[in-house]
Design a protein around this motif. Structure first.
Motif, PDB file in Angstrom:
ATOM      1  N   LYS A  16       0.816  -1.214   0.000  1.00  0.00           N
ATOM      2  CA  LYS A  16       0.000   0.000   0.000  1.00  0.00           C
ATOM      3  C   LYS A  16       0.855   1.272   0.000  1.00  0.00           C
ATOM      4  CE  LYS A  16      -1.614   0.719   4.005  1.00  0.00           C
ATOM      5  NZ  LYS A  16      -0.592   1.717   4.417  1.00  0.00           N
ATOM      6  N   SER A  17       1.839   1.341   0.869  1.00  0.00           N
ATOM      7  CA  SER A  17       2.673   2.545   0.943  1.00  0.00           C
ATOM      8  C   SER A  17       3.540   2.695  -0.303  1.00  0.00           C
ATOM      9  CB  SER A  17       3.557   2.510   2.198  1.00  0.00           C
ATOM     10  OG  SER A  17       2.754   2.529   3.364  1.00  0.00           O
ATOM     11  N   MET A  18       4.047   1.571  -0.807  1.00  0.00           N
ATOM     12  CA  MET A  18       4.802   1.606  -2.065  1.00  0.00           C
ATOM     13  C   MET A  18       3.949   2.187  -3.178  1.00  0.00           C
ATOM     14  SD  MET A  18       4.895  -0.023  -5.245  1.00  0.00           S
ATOM     15  CE  MET A  18       3.965  -1.529  -4.949  1.00  0.00           C
ATOM     16  N   PHE A  19       2.692   1.734  -3.251  1.00  0.00           N
ATOM     17  CA  PHE A  19       1.810   2.223  -4.303  1.00  0.00           C
ATOM     18  C   PHE A  19       1.516   3.704  -4.117  1.00  0.00           C
ATOM     19  CE2 PHE A  19      -2.315   3.247  -6.076  1.00  0.00           C
ATOM     20  CZ  PHE A  19      -2.118   2.871  -7.392  1.00  0.00           C
ATOM     21  N   THR A  20       1.261   4.128  -2.895  1.00  0.00           N
ATOM     22  CA  THR A  20       0.977   5.542  -2.620  1.00  0.00           C
ATOM     23  C   THR A  20       2.116   6.431  -3.092  1.00  0.00           C
ATOM     24  OG1 THR A  20      -0.316   4.933  -0.658  1.00  0.00           O
ATOM     25  CG2 THR A  20       0.433   7.209  -0.801  1.00  0.00           C
ATOM     26  N   VAL A  21       3.327   6.055  -2.742  1.00  0.00           N
ATOM     27  CA  VAL A  21       4.500   6.843  -3.113  1.00  0.00           C
ATOM     28  C   VAL A  21       4.651   6.925  -4.626  1.00  0.00           C
ATOM     29  CG1 VAL A  21       7.025   6.756  -3.118  1.00  0.00           C
ATOM     30  CG2 VAL A  21       5.770   6.539  -0.965  1.00  0.00           C
ATOM     31  N   LEU A  48      10.959   6.611   4.278  1.00  0.00           N
ATOM     32  CA  LEU A  48      11.988   5.691   3.787  1.00  0.00           C
ATOM     33  C   LEU A  48      11.850   5.451   2.291  1.00  0.00           C
ATOM     34  CD1 LEU A  48      11.908   3.008   6.618  1.00  0.00           C
ATOM     35  CD2 LEU A  48      13.709   4.691   6.237  1.00  0.00           C
ATOM     36  N   TYR A  49      10.615   5.235   1.840  1.00  0.00           N
ATOM     37  CA  TYR A  49      10.380   4.943   0.433  1.00  0.00           C
ATOM     38  C   TYR A  49      10.685   6.132  -0.466  1.00  0.00           C
ATOM     39  CZ  TYR A  49       7.977   0.666   1.917  1.00  0.00           C
ATOM     40  OH  TYR A  49       7.662  -0.555   2.454  1.00  0.00           O
ATOM     41  N   LEU A  50      10.663   7.336   0.108  1.00  0.00           N
ATOM     42  CA  LEU A  50      11.004   8.544  -0.644  1.00  0.00           C
ATOM     43  C   LEU A  50      12.475   8.945  -0.465  1.00  0.00           C
ATOM     44  CD1 LEU A  50       7.816  10.622   0.176  1.00  0.00           C
ATOM     45  CD2 LEU A  50       8.455   9.806  -2.095  1.00  0.00           C
ATOM     46  N   GLY A  51      13.190   8.215   0.374  1.00  0.00           N
ATOM     47  CA  GLY A  51      14.590   8.554   0.645  1.00  0.00           C
ATOM     48  C   GLY A  51      14.748   9.841   1.420  1.00  0.00           C
ATOM     49  N   MET A  52      13.748  10.160   2.282  1.00  0.00           N
ATOM     50  CA  MET A  52      13.725  11.449   2.982  1.00  0.00           C
ATOM     51  C   MET A  52      13.694  11.282   4.499  1.00  0.00           C
ATOM     52  SD  MET A  52      13.666  13.603   0.437  1.00  0.00           S
ATOM     53  CE  MET A  52      13.096  15.144   1.119  1.00  0.00           C
ATOM     54  N   ILE A  75       7.234  18.497   3.648  1.00  0.00           N
ATOM     55  CA  ILE A  75       8.621  18.291   3.213  1.00  0.00           C
ATOM     56  C   ILE A  75       8.644  18.084   1.709  1.00  0.00           C
ATOM     57  CG2 ILE A  75      10.683  16.868   3.467  1.00  0.00           C
ATOM     58  CD1 ILE A  75       9.477  15.961   6.200  1.00  0.00           C
ATOM     59  N   LYS A  76       9.413  18.895   1.009  1.00  0.00           N
ATOM     60  CA  LYS A  76       9.542  18.765  -0.442  1.00  0.00           C
ATOM     61  C   LYS A  76      10.466  17.590  -0.756  1.00  0.00           C
ATOM     62  CE  LYS A  76      10.733  21.424  -4.595  1.00  0.00           C
ATOM     63  NZ  LYS A  76      11.777  20.500  -5.084  1.00  0.00           N
ATOM     64  N   VAL A  77      10.014  16.723  -1.656  1.00  0.00           N
ATOM     65  CA  VAL A  77      10.768  15.518  -2.005  1.00  0.00           C
ATOM     66  C   VAL A  77      11.860  15.862  -3.008  1.00  0.00           C
ATOM     67  CG1 VAL A  77      10.620  13.187  -2.964  1.00  0.00           C
ATOM     68  CG2 VAL A  77       8.730  14.092  -1.575  1.00  0.00           C
ATOM     69  N   ASP A  78      13.066  15.431  -2.719  1.00  0.00           N
ATOM     70  CA  ASP A  78      14.194  15.683  -3.613  1.00  0.00           C
ATOM     71  C   ASP A  78      13.924  15.109  -5.004  1.00  0.00           C
ATOM     72  OD1 ASP A  78      15.551  16.867  -1.519  1.00  0.00           O
ATOM     73  OD2 ASP A  78      16.760  15.096  -1.050  1.00  0.00           O
ATOM     74  N   GLY A  79      14.288  15.883  -6.035  1.00  0.00           N
ATOM     75  CA  GLY A  79      14.146  15.429  -7.405  1.00  0.00           C
ATOM     76  C   GLY A  79      12.812  15.763  -8.043  1.00  0.00           C
ATOM     77  N   GLY A 215      14.949   3.891  -1.548  1.00  0.00           N
ATOM     78  CA  GLY A 215      14.275   5.156  -1.338  1.00  0.00           C
ATOM     79  C   GLY A 215      14.083   5.960  -2.606  1.00  0.00           C
ATOM     80  N   ILE A 216      13.881   5.245  -3.721  1.00  0.00           N
ATOM     81  CA  ILE A 216      13.662   5.901  -5.020  1.00  0.00           C
ATOM     82  C   ILE A 216      12.409   5.295  -5.639  1.00  0.00           C
ATOM     83  CG2 ILE A 216      14.597   6.379  -7.308  1.00  0.00           C
ATOM     84  CD1 ILE A 216      17.395   5.829  -6.133  1.00  0.00           C
ATOM     85  N   PRO A 217      11.358   6.079  -5.851  1.00  0.00           N
ATOM     86  CA  PRO A 217      10.162   5.518  -6.484  1.00  0.00           C
ATOM     87  C   PRO A 217      10.500   4.833  -7.799  1.00  0.00           C
ATOM     88  CG  PRO A 217       9.705   7.714  -5.631  1.00  0.00           C
ATOM     89  CD  PRO A 217      11.182   7.502  -5.497  1.00  0.00           C
ATOM     90  N   ILE A 218       9.939   3.651  -8.026  1.00  0.00           N
ATOM     91  CA  ILE A 218      10.256   2.873  -9.219  1.00  0.00           C
ATOM     92  C   ILE A 218       9.852   3.612 -10.485  1.00  0.00           C
ATOM     93  CG2 ILE A 218       8.063   1.602  -9.197  1.00  0.00           C
ATOM     94  CD1 ILE A 218      11.496   0.104 -10.103  1.00  0.00           C
ATOM     95  N   VAL A 219       8.850   4.492 -10.414  1.00  0.00           N
ATOM     96  CA  VAL A 219       8.403   5.213 -11.610  1.00  0.00           C
ATOM     97  C   VAL A 219       9.420   6.251 -12.073  1.00  0.00           C
ATOM     98  CG1 VAL A 219       5.962   4.853 -11.114  1.00  0.00           C
ATOM     99  CG2 VAL A 219       7.094   6.928 -10.267  1.00  0.00           C
ATOM    100  N   CYS A 220      10.442   6.513 -11.256  1.00  0.00           N
ATOM    101  CA  CYS A 220      11.488   7.453 -11.675  1.00  0.00           C
ATOM    102  C   CYS A 220      12.369   6.864 -12.769  1.00  0.00           C
ATOM    103  CB  CYS A 220      12.349   7.848 -10.483  1.00  0.00           C
ATOM    104  SG  CYS A 220      11.504   8.864  -9.255  1.00  0.00           S
ATOM    105  N   LYS A 221      12.330   5.544 -12.908  1.00  0.00           N
ATOM    106  CA  LYS A 221      13.074   4.889 -13.985  1.00  0.00           C
ATOM    107  C   LYS A 221      12.182   4.859 -15.216  1.00  0.00           C
ATOM    108  CE  LYS A 221      16.087   0.990 -15.040  1.00  0.00           C
ATOM    109  NZ  LYS A 221      16.689  -0.268 -14.543  1.00  0.00           N
ATOM    110  N   LYS A 222      12.409   5.789 -16.127  1.00  0.00           N
ATOM    111  CA  LYS A 222      11.521   5.976 -17.270  1.00  0.00           C
ATOM    112  C   LYS A 222      11.734   4.905 -18.344  1.00  0.00           C
ATOM    113  CE  LYS A 222       9.902   9.665 -15.375  1.00  0.00           C
ATOM    114  NZ  LYS A 222       8.572   9.628 -14.747  1.00  0.00           N
ATOM    115  N   GLY A 223      10.653   4.627 -19.050  1.00  0.00           N
ATOM    116  CA  GLY A 223      10.725   3.724 -20.188  1.00  0.00           C
ATOM    117  C   GLY A 223      10.578   2.261 -19.862  1.00  0.00           C
ATOM    118  N   THR A 224      10.329   1.930 -18.599  1.00  0.00           N
ATOM    119  CA  THR A 224      10.163   0.527 -18.220  1.00  0.00           C
ATOM    120  C   THR A 224       8.689   0.141 -18.286  1.00  0.00           C
ATOM    121  OG1 THR A 224       9.835   0.990 -15.864  1.00  0.00           O
ATOM    122  CG2 THR A 224      12.110   0.780 -16.644  1.00  0.00           C
ATOM    123  N   TYR A 225       8.423  -1.146 -18.309  1.00  0.00           N
ATOM    124  CA  TYR A 225       7.034  -1.607 -18.321  1.00  0.00           C
ATOM    125  C   TYR A 225       6.354  -1.243 -17.000  1.00  0.00           C
ATOM    126  CZ  TYR A 225       7.225  -5.533 -15.049  1.00  0.00           C
ATOM    127  OH  TYR A 225       7.315  -6.300 -13.912  1.00  0.00           O
TER     128      TYR A 225
END
Length: 240
Positions: A16-21, A48-52, A75-79, A215-225
């Motif tokens: 759930k938290s992974m999905f929210t992030v 933790l999941y946001l690396g913050m 808190i503003k998320v880095d990136g 601590g990096i959302p998986i959607v930050c890796k562009k172009g993946t399925y």
């Protein structure tokens, strides 16, 4: 007009938290102004999941009790240019949080954000009741496992009984091989069990586990399925 989206699960460990992030990160990457609110008091993971985790000073209970103003706990998320989060208390907190508290908070946040996404604790509690009072729609994150599905069904019925009828279902940790061999409930079985609109499935993938630990959302890796899948699921939640 901002949307307040409650993300819940019947039991812990569904992702759930992974999905929210990742939903928040996806919306922010498309230019939306997003704030994530962690309500999992004593068991917070969003930082933790946001690396913050080293940036948290004030939390939502400090806001509710008047110790600090809302902006102090944001808190503003880095990136990201437009992604913020508000942490839960690091310990169980006996201070009351009511539906009125959440309604007022979300009303104030709606002046500056397009999406307010609330990560609820697993199960049903007074904190969950408070979140329901402020939400426009709900997302239930479950997995194809009998205990998880039964608890998701109980959670969905509780939402409906409390007047929140716009409910979307996300199935996480899907292993196609097990479904194909009828070793776990099928999508048809799950659809028959739950009333909400099924908006997508997320396959069990080691890359998702790695991303949360880094601590990096998986959607930050562009172009993946995975990024494409999250984009489509997010669209079905916020637009359909």
């Amino acid at each position: 007009m901002s949307q307040v989206i409650l993300v819940s699960s019947g039991k812990g460990g569904t992702g759930k938290s992974m999905f929210t992030v990742n939903m928040g990160a996806m919306l922010a990457s498309k230019g939306a102004r997003v704030i994530l609110i962690d309500l999992d008091m004593g068991l917070r993971n969003m930082d933790l999941y946001l690396g913050m985790e080293n940036r948290v000073v004030y939390n939502i209970m400090d806001v509710m009790s008047g110790i600090c103003r809302i902006k102090k706990a944001m808190i503003k998320v880095d990136g990201f240019d437009s992604l913020y989060f508000m942490a839960a208390s690091p310990r169980r907190d006996d201070r009351d949080i009511t539906p009125l508290h959440m309604e007022v908070l979300c009303e104030k946040l709606s002046r500056n954000f397009d999406f307010i996404i609330i990560d609820c604790p697993a199960g049903i509690s007074h904190v969950f009741d408070a979140a329901i009072g402020a939400a426009d729609k709900a997302v239930i994150v479950t997995e194809p496992e009998i205990a998880s599905l039964r608890d998701a069904d109980v959670t969905e019925r509780y939402l409906l009984d409390n007047g929140l009828t716009d409910i979307r279902i996300v199935i996480n940790k899907v292993r196609v091989d097990l479904m194909r061999n009828h070793m776990v409930p099928s999508l048809a079985d799950i659809s028959d069990m739950l009333q909400g609109k099924m908006v997508g499935i997320i396959q069990d993938d080691d890359n998702i586990h790695i991303s949360t630990n880094k601590g990096i959302p998986i959607v930050c890796k562009k172009g993946t399925y995975i990024e494409k899948n999250f984009k489509e699921i997010t669209y079905r939640i916020v637009v359909d």
